[in-house]
Design an enzyme around this catalytic site. Sequence first.
Site, PDB file in Angstrom:
ATOM      1  N   LYS A 103     -13.021 -11.540 -44.161  1.00 14.57           N
ATOM      2  CA  LYS A 103     -13.701 -12.793 -44.499  1.00 14.57           C
ATOM      3  C   LYS A 103     -14.954 -12.927 -43.652  1.00 14.57           C
ATOM      4  O   LYS A 103     -14.893 -12.966 -42.415  1.00 14.57           O
ATOM      5  CB  LYS A 103     -12.788 -13.998 -44.265  1.00 14.57           C
ATOM      6  CG  LYS A 103     -13.510 -15.288 -44.661  1.00 14.57           C
ATOM      7  CD  LYS A 103     -12.756 -16.532 -44.305  1.00 14.57           C
ATOM      8  CE  LYS A 103     -13.752 -17.647 -44.021  1.00 14.57           C
ATOM      9  NZ  LYS A 103     -13.127 -18.784 -43.343  1.00 14.57           N
ATOM     10  N   GLY A 164     -12.996 -28.187 -40.140  1.00  9.64           N
ATOM     11  CA  GLY A 164     -12.336 -29.069 -39.179  1.00  9.64           C
ATOM     12  C   GLY A 164     -12.566 -30.547 -39.412  1.00  9.64           C
ATOM     13  O   GLY A 164     -12.141 -31.371 -38.605  1.00  9.64           O
ATOM     14  N   ALA A 190     -12.309 -24.614 -46.005  1.00 12.62           N
ATOM     15  CA  ALA A 190     -12.821 -25.631 -45.078  1.00 12.62           C
ATOM     16  C   ALA A 190     -12.835 -27.008 -45.703  1.00 12.62           C
ATOM     17  O   ALA A 190     -13.272 -27.187 -46.833  1.00 12.62           O
ATOM     18  CB  ALA A 190     -14.226 -25.297 -44.584  1.00 12.62           C
ATOM     19  N   GLY A 191     -12.369 -27.971 -44.938  1.00 12.00           N
ATOM     20  CA  GLY A 191     -12.478 -29.361 -45.329  1.00 12.00           C
ATOM     21  C   GLY A 191     -11.217 -30.002 -45.876  1.00 12.00           C
ATOM     22  O   GLY A 191     -11.113 -31.220 -45.911  1.00 12.00           O
ATOM     23  N   ASN A 212      -6.782 -24.252 -42.202  1.00 10.58           N
ATOM     24  CA  ASN A 212      -6.190 -24.023 -40.896  1.00 10.58           C
ATOM     25  C   ASN A 212      -5.909 -25.353 -40.197  1.00 10.58           C
ATOM     26  O   ASN A 212      -4.761 -25.723 -39.986  1.00 10.58           O
ATOM     27  CB  ASN A 212      -7.130 -23.149 -40.038  1.00 10.58           C
ATOM     28  CG  ASN A 212      -6.504 -22.728 -38.716  1.00 10.58           C
ATOM     29  OD1 ASN A 212      -5.338 -23.006 -38.453  1.00 10.58           O
ATOM     30  ND2 ASN A 212      -7.265 -22.075 -37.883  1.00 10.58           N
ATOM     31  N   THR A 213      -6.969 -26.108 -39.907  1.00  8.08           N
ATOM     32  CA  THR A 213      -6.808 -27.350 -39.152  1.00  8.08           C
ATOM     33  C   THR A 213      -5.830 -28.325 -39.806  1.00  8.08           C
ATOM     34  O   THR A 213      -5.055 -28.982 -39.105  1.00  8.08           O
ATOM     35  CB  THR A 213      -8.171 -28.044 -38.997  1.00  8.08           C
ATOM     36  OG1 THR A 213      -9.152 -27.067 -38.647  1.00  8.08           O
ATOM     37  CG2 THR A 213      -8.121 -29.106 -37.919  1.00  8.08           C
TER      38      THR A 213
END
Lengths: 263, 263, 263, 263
Positions: A103, A164, A190-191, A212-213
């Site tokens: 990635k 994040g 993301a997001g 992830n977050t």
Amino acid sequence: MNTTDPLIIAGKSYSSRLLVGTGKYKDFAQTREAIVASGAQIVTVAIRRTNIGQDPNQPSLLDALPPSEFTYLPNTAGCFSADDAVRTLRLARELLDGHELVKLEVLGDKETLFPNMPETLKAAETLVKEGFKVMVYCSDDPIQAKMLEDIGCVAVMPLASLIGSGMGILNPWNLRLIIDQAKVPVLVDAGVGTASDAAIALELGCDGVLMNTAIALARDPVLMAGAMKKAVEAGREAWRAGRMPKKLYAASPSSPTAGLIGS
Amino acid sequence: MNTTDPLIIAGKSYSSRLLVGTGKYKDFAQTREAIVASGAQIVTVAIRRTNIGQDPNQPSLLDALPPSEFTYLPNTAGCFSADDAVRTLRLARELLDGHELVKLEVLGDKETLFPNMPETLKAAETLVKEGFKVMVYCSDDPIQAKMLEDIGCVAVMPLASLIGSGMGILNPWNLRLIIDQAKVPVLVDAGVGTASDAAIALELGCDGVLMNTAIALARDPVLMAGAMKKAVEAGREAWRAGRMPKKLYAASPSSPTAGLIGS
Amino acid sequence: MNTTDPLIIAGKSYSSRLLVGTGKYKDFAQTREAIVASGAQIVTVAIRRTNIGQDPNQPSLLDALPPSEFTYLPNTAGCFSADDAVRTLRLARELLDGHELVKLEVLGDKETLFPNMPETLKAAETLVKEGFKVMVYCSDDPIQAKMLEDIGCVAVMPLASLIGSGMGILNPWNLRLIIDQAKVPVLVDAGVGTASDAAIALELGCDGVLMNTAIALARDPVLMAGAMKKAVEAGREAWRAGRMPKKLYAASPSSPTAGLIGS
Amino acid sequence: MNTTDPLIIAGKSYSSRLLVGTGKYKDFAQTREAIVASGAQIVTVAIRRTNIGQDPNQPSLLDALPPSEFTYLPNTAGCFSADDAVRTLRLARELLDGHELVKLEVLGDKETLFPNMPETLKAAETLVKEGFKVMVYCSDDPIQAKMLEDIGCVAVMPLASLIGSGMGILNPWNLRLIIDQAKVPVLVDAGVGTASDAAIALELGCDGVLMNTAIALARDPVLMAGAMKKAVEAGREAWRAGRMPKKLYAASPSSPTAGLIGS
């Protein structure tokens, strides 16, 4: 499960459409427990931050999440130039015995972590030439997403919102333009902040989601990982099932939102 | 499953938080297949439209969905006055051998199907006095939702949007006011259009969701029923897991949306 | 200005569609300055909080804003029952020499200030019978808005969001239902936070807007008052001018949002 | 008016913050009437589509809108490469006697008209070197917007949504990132559909708005032009006046949306 509707990336089939990161957990045990609960088969690894053998005296992620069980997706988190990103992925290939699926992310600044698209395009070109199979983090710009596909990336991964941030999908319209034209898988990266965000991404027609977050920083990461698994499956199945049309009210003769996202 | 986090209505525990209607399917076989796929334990029955024994010469829903397997929730769909609604539920009680758990809905007009709140309050009062356990469809007005609870309703069921519209949750803020104050279960009823809508309802803190059209009028009702099952579970688990805070960007010192819905 | 498109309430014409409250300013001088800047011709007065002669030893609003210049709209802010509201408006009529145009609001609780609709309906009935011309603050429930009109109220005034919240229009769909059916003027009351909120209300087809906090609690109330004047005019003119259709993109053959609010 | 708060572009002051296009009107008379009503001082001209002297036998825009009255902003509408765009603006400079202020737009495809950012960056570089004062249409990517500023563009003009779509501001968050970092004026270009869209852009902190279709394709373009004038002024004044904080309800101790856009 899902064997009738697999996600295919670079010629390989996956039954799970949820990809997860391995950072921000309190230890590798929690990392493993959450990732197993998520059902993810592909896990990203930030080469610059995670020990996968660079330091033989420290615990290695390879022990917690054996590459025999999971497809590793080394990423370039923390890289702000094409050169840095390319160098990082060459190192990953070495550490992971010739592993090619990666990635790419090249960030624009340290605050917002918004992608730097010119450097991303440059790095993608180099990496594809060097034989990498590149999944690429990008802005939600449909023209540049198409350029990345034309360069030969195996998947495009537009942001839903900033890394994040947990803000969810800020511009579903741009995602739709990207999805409508793409011939490679489109994954939101993301997001995502909570389960419904993931479901919405799949309902829009995305092929998968990477997060992830949203899992690692939930109060209960393992419970959230399971919620995300179900949300991704629910969103995909709802997309396949073909939702009812939106109407102002049931008796309304025509659908007020025909052609609208999610209608 | 879910045995550690049951939905309790009128003193009875349910492991599923998804309630479904039985109308709008092509036949009772499809009704049954979709409802089984949804995992629902409580099913609503429109007494004025569905044969549960009123006509002994027609197929009866009671055969497709035996009351031994499902909790029946007779409703007053099609009633536009308190009198009509009360009469309808008395009939249902008779037909169902003294069954007390019912869903009250009194509609304001034939076009929008928006609830008629004054008539709803009147009917609720009568029904509670007559020993019914009343789950009540209502507008998203927190003051009148509280009045319905004070009258003795066992659950309040505000609309997400108009019946059969599939528009999703139009005003999450009002739902939040209702949830914050309620001591009885709050279930979103009407307006859910796709899986993410259901997940959002649970993430807001609703105790459950009731839907019919979103499943019955999907292109593939049975697949959508399964999607809804997962979406409801995902939303509930995400709510229990405690989502990450929303931030403008990860490095942002404070959460820009603290206190916001879903933050 | 606006003489070709007047707002008509209870048979009287107004060129301004912006109604403003008189509370929350630092003194009557600022009140006057802001209200003049807003161009408002109708001003609400909270009878229970504002001196309009009840206390002859205190400064009176009647001096700052002479009723010869402004149409007074006495309101029942702070009333939580029909009885209280009716009593308050009878007092207002006395203090204002038989003045009949009033704004009724009956609140549901002291925290949210959400309207108590059953008490509002009761008070409206009494007041109309006593000859008052009642403009009525209400929830955005189209059925109860219609009931208020049928009782004889001269204008219905649904909330955009909670009083003093500045959250803007939370549910434009309900407002649209109210507007589509109403034969009396519909004014958005409560919840406007900034200029665009006011423009949106008029673009939806509302006949006017009433606000107080958005002006009085802006950093510069007088500048904001002027902004609101222009925003209301802009929204009304945009509504009259007939906006372009929304399209996914210009070359798109059909409008994706035909029938949608504001499309 | 507005003399105390001018818009300054490339060292020149303008009292109006509304820039308008000159295309899509039925004739030059309507063009002029609408533009005068809009109060715009800067007008864009599509060099490839509009006669400003290329064809001496056709009516010229220069007669309808004399450059003595309006600042011309030649644009590159219809250009899909840096080369095309540069060539077009060189021609414009010739036709307009050395005129330097231009609007660059390089489009990515003929359907969506989304900007081609790599070609835009390339063209901007060339044009700045050749002495043009470049206002540049771009995506809402904060990193590339910054690159355009660093190249020397005198204003950055991110899209609100696609050209001619009328969808309004789809991602206010990206606009905010651009505004927060920019040292040159930021103007929203493309996507405004109605008056409130323009007001919102200014309330977000944009320095101005450019539009064409929203006025030209309104049912009554001249009336809409006046509405836009007021909306832009209202939005700017509301921004300067400092709006009230958003709160869940007035009595709420803290603002639930502190830091949120428009709060």
